[in-house]
Design a protein around this motif. Sequence first.
Motif, PDB file in Angstrom:
ATOM      1  N   ILE A  54      19.503  41.047  52.960  1.00 26.69           N
ATOM      2  CA  ILE A  54      19.918  42.434  52.730  1.00 26.69           C
ATOM      3  C   ILE A  54      18.978  43.277  52.006  1.00 26.69           C
ATOM      4  O   ILE A  54      18.291  42.653  51.044  1.00 26.69           O
ATOM      5  N   ARG A  55      18.501  44.437  52.420  1.00 21.52           N
ATOM      6  CA  ARG A  55      17.762  45.403  51.667  1.00 21.52           C
ATOM      7  C   ARG A  55      18.498  46.698  51.646  1.00 21.52           C
ATOM      8  O   ARG A  55      19.278  47.195  52.346  1.00 21.52           O
ATOM      9  N   SER A  56      18.078  47.349  50.599  1.00 23.70           N
ATOM     10  CA  SER A  56      18.445  48.889  50.395  1.00 23.70           C
ATOM     11  C   SER A  56      17.527  49.544  49.953  1.00 23.70           C
ATOM     12  O   SER A  56      16.217  49.053  49.312  1.00 23.70           O
ATOM     13  N   PRO A  65      15.801  50.854  54.941  1.00 22.47           N
ATOM     14  CA  PRO A  65      15.573  49.490  54.388  1.00 22.47           C
ATOM     15  C   PRO A  65      14.941  48.475  55.404  1.00 22.47           C
ATOM     16  O   PRO A  65      14.199  47.546  54.836  1.00 22.47           O
ATOM     17  N   SER A  66      15.486  48.709  56.588  1.00 23.54           N
ATOM     18  CA  SER A  66      14.895  47.461  57.617  1.00 23.54           C
ATOM     19  C   SER A  66      13.242  47.672  57.542  1.00 23.54           C
ATOM     20  O   SER A  66      12.589  46.659  57.936  1.00 23.54           O
ATOM     21  N   SER A  68      11.357  47.675  55.068  1.00 28.01           N
ATOM     22  CA  SER A  68      10.836  47.188  54.106  1.00 28.01           C
ATOM     23  C   SER A  68      10.619  45.655  54.436  1.00 28.01           C
ATOM     24  O   SER A  68      10.250  44.772  53.304  1.00 28.01           O
ATOM     25  N   VAL A  69      10.992  45.296  55.364  1.00 25.16           N
ATOM     26  CA  VAL A  69      10.973  43.792  55.677  1.00 25.16           C
ATOM     27  C   VAL A  69       9.817  43.518  56.656  1.00 25.16           C
ATOM     28  O   VAL A  69       9.842  43.752  57.821  1.00 25.16           O
ATOM     29  N   GLY A  70       8.622  43.162  55.881  1.00 25.71           N
ATOM     30  CA  GLY A  70       7.346  42.838  56.540  1.00 25.71           C
ATOM     31  C   GLY A  70       7.237  41.661  56.991  1.00 25.71           C
ATOM     32  O   GLY A  70       7.979  40.688  57.163  1.00 25.71           O
ATOM     33  N   THR A  71       6.120  41.412  57.555  1.00 28.07           N
ATOM     34  CA  THR A  71       5.649  39.879  58.281  1.00 28.07           C
ATOM     35  C   THR A  71       5.935  38.826  57.236  1.00 28.07           C
ATOM     36  O   THR A  71       6.510  37.839  57.551  1.00 28.07           O
ATOM     37  N   LYS A  72       5.709  39.174  55.989  1.00 30.80           N
ATOM     38  CA  LYS A  72       5.466  38.120  55.071  1.00 30.80           C
ATOM     39  C   LYS A  72       6.948  37.722  54.830  1.00 30.80           C
ATOM     40  O   LYS A  72       7.314  36.790  54.575  1.00 30.80           O
ATOM     41  N   LYS A  73       7.810  38.628  54.677  1.00 25.24           N
ATOM     42  CA  LYS A  73       9.236  38.320  54.105  1.00 25.24           C
ATOM     43  C   LYS A  73      10.114  37.629  55.625  1.00 25.24           C
ATOM     44  O   LYS A  73      10.781  36.761  55.136  1.00 25.24           O
ATOM     45  N   GLN A  74       9.679  38.038  56.548  1.00 22.73           N
ATOM     46  CA  GLN A  74      10.310  37.601  57.761  1.00 22.73           C
ATOM     47  C   GLN A  74       9.805  36.152  58.015  1.00 22.73           C
ATOM     48  O   GLN A  74      10.457  35.048  58.128  1.00 22.73           O
ATOM     49  N   ARG A  75       8.549  35.539  57.555  1.00 28.51           N
ATOM     50  CA  ARG A  75       8.113  34.452  57.401  1.00 28.51           C
ATOM     51  C   ARG A  75       8.863  33.505  56.496  1.00 28.51           C
ATOM     52  O   ARG A  75       9.110  32.401  56.754  1.00 28.51           O
ATOM     53  N   SER A  76       9.006  34.005  55.251  1.00 26.51           N
ATOM     54  CA  SER A  76       9.643  33.622  54.313  1.00 26.51           C
ATOM     55  C   SER A  76      11.154  33.276  54.676  1.00 26.51           C
ATOM     56  O   SER A  76      11.778  32.047  54.346  1.00 26.51           O
TER      57      SER A  76
END
Length: 92
Positions: A54-56, A65-66, A68-76
């Motif tokens: 969830i991002r805002s 908001p979407s 703000s979800v980069g590759t690093k966060k996706q991997r996490s």
Amino acid sequence: MPSPTQRQGARHEHVAEEELTRRGYLVTERNVRTRRGEIDRIAEDGDVLVFVEIRSRSSLLHGRPSESVGTKKQRSVVRAAAEYLAQQPGTR
């Protein structure tokens, strides 16, 4: 006492969960922490398990908001989801 930012985050998480429910998802867990990261919501969509980040944003001037979800966060999230699944009975 939660900070204003934490209170705002909690409100956005509540709104996101309401939207998931409205769309027919069954939220089964909230703010799941693993050694590999946190999963904001875990939900079921029929027989599919869904891991939700969830991002805002305070304004669209800063982007959606979407975005703000980069590759690093996706991997996490993927690592946390894998660890979560490995801990569940009957998933091996």
